[in-house]
Design an enzyme around this catalytic site. Structure first.
Site, PDB file in Angstrom:
ATOM      1  N   ILE A 107       7.806 -14.550  10.179  1.00 46.98           N
ATOM      2  CA  ILE A 107       9.026 -15.297  10.483  1.00 46.98           C
ATOM      3  C   ILE A 107       8.655 -16.773  10.612  1.00 46.98           C
ATOM      4  CG2 ILE A 107      10.931 -15.632  12.123  1.00 46.98           C
ATOM      5  CD1 ILE A 107      11.139 -12.995  10.618  1.00 46.98           C
ATOM      6  N   TYR A 110       7.611  -4.549  17.968  1.00 51.01           N
ATOM      7  CA  TYR A 110       7.334  -3.299  17.259  1.00 51.01           C
ATOM      8  C   TYR A 110       7.653  -2.091  18.134  1.00 51.01           C
ATOM      9  CZ  TYR A 110       4.838  -6.447  14.093  1.00 51.01           C
ATOM     10  OH  TYR A 110       4.506  -7.461  13.242  1.00 51.01           O
ATOM     11  N   GLU A 125       0.836  -1.201   0.000  1.00 48.50           N
ATOM     12  CA  GLU A 125       0.000   0.000   0.000  1.00 48.50           C
ATOM     13  C   GLU A 125       0.877   1.259   0.000  1.00 48.50           C
ATOM     14  OE1 GLU A 125      -3.318  -0.289  -0.336  1.00 48.50           O
ATOM     15  OE2 GLU A 125      -3.192  -2.461  -0.185  1.00 48.50           O
ATOM     16  N   GLY A 148      15.637 -13.229  17.433  1.00 40.86           N
ATOM     17  CA  GLY A 148      15.842 -11.814  17.167  1.00 40.86           C
ATOM     18  C   GLY A 148      15.659 -11.416  15.714  1.00 40.86           C
ATOM     19  N   ILE A 154       5.171  -8.610   8.404  1.00 41.31           N
ATOM     20  CA  ILE A 154       6.297  -9.522   8.606  1.00 41.31           C
ATOM     21  C   ILE A 154       5.781 -10.920   8.923  1.00 41.31           C
ATOM     22  CG2 ILE A 154       6.476  -8.915  11.051  1.00 41.31           C
ATOM     23  CD1 ILE A 154       9.564  -9.269  10.729  1.00 41.31           C
ATOM     24  N   ALA A 183       4.735  -9.768  19.390  1.00 44.15           N
ATOM     25  CA  ALA A 183       4.871  -8.876  18.237  1.00 44.15           C
ATOM     26  C   ALA A 183       4.774  -7.414  18.662  1.00 44.15           C
ATOM     27  CB  ALA A 183       3.820  -9.198  17.185  1.00 44.15           C
TER      28      ALA A 183
END
Length: 179
Positions: free
Chosen positions: A89, A134, A75, A97, A87, A130
């Site tokens: 992972i 952040y 966007e 990390g 994200i 999370a």
């Protein structure tokens, strides 16, 4: 920033790894999407968006040259100079990390290369790990959106979080001074 992780553009050859993550229910519940996507659908999406200037998709590569996950800047709005950050992972790479490193690398790219002014994201309020990552990277909660997504039989609240370019560079400068 650490040199353990690198970002490189998503390639067609990465789609098998992406398909595996996109069909993992534990991962997709935090993306508020059904973990159901065929490889053919994913390939078609890749072909449709590979040249879209409003998106940047990267693979996170660890120190062993293995794929650790993905980051996306989507966007992208070059008039208002903002974009959304996402994200993912891989489960076997979590807790090392990588999410923090990948977030910082993507933010640096967004602010230094694309010259965005603002990055934003949405995160499930129950995804405390999370939210912590952040916030550690400088994102600030802007709002709580109530019952924003339906997933696994219930509605979920999300935080919308943001990071401004000037805040990112100020934090990076401060972190370098403290080292």
């Amino acid at each position: 920033m650490s040199s353990h992780l690198k970002l490189r553009p998503l390639e067609r050859s990465d789609l098998r790894f992406a398909h595996e993550l996109n069909n993992n229910a534990k991962i997709m519940r935090y993306w508020f999407e059904e973990p159901y996507e065929t490889f053919s659908e994913l390939t078609q999406l890749y072909d449709q968006h590979v040249h879209d200037v409003r998106e940047r998709r990267f693979v996170a590569i660890d120190g062993n040259n293995e794929m650790a996950g993905f980051v996306e800047l989507i966007e992208l709005d070059y008039i208002h100079r903002r974009g959304e950050f996402q994200i993912m992972i891989a489960p076997d790479k979590q807790g090392k990390g990588y999410a923090t490193e990948a977030t910082l690398l993507a933010a640096n790219y967004a602010f230094s290369v694309l010259n965005l002014r603002k990055l934003y994201l949405v995160v499930d309020v129950s995804n405390l790990a999370a939210v912590h990552i952040y916030e550690k990277c400088g994102f600030i909660k802007e709002a709580e959106l109530v019952e924003e997504y339906f997933c696994n039989g219930s509605y979920h609240n999300v935080f919308r979080m943001r990071l401004f370019q000037h805040e990112f560079f100020a934090k990076a400068m401060q972190d370098n001074i403290q080292k």
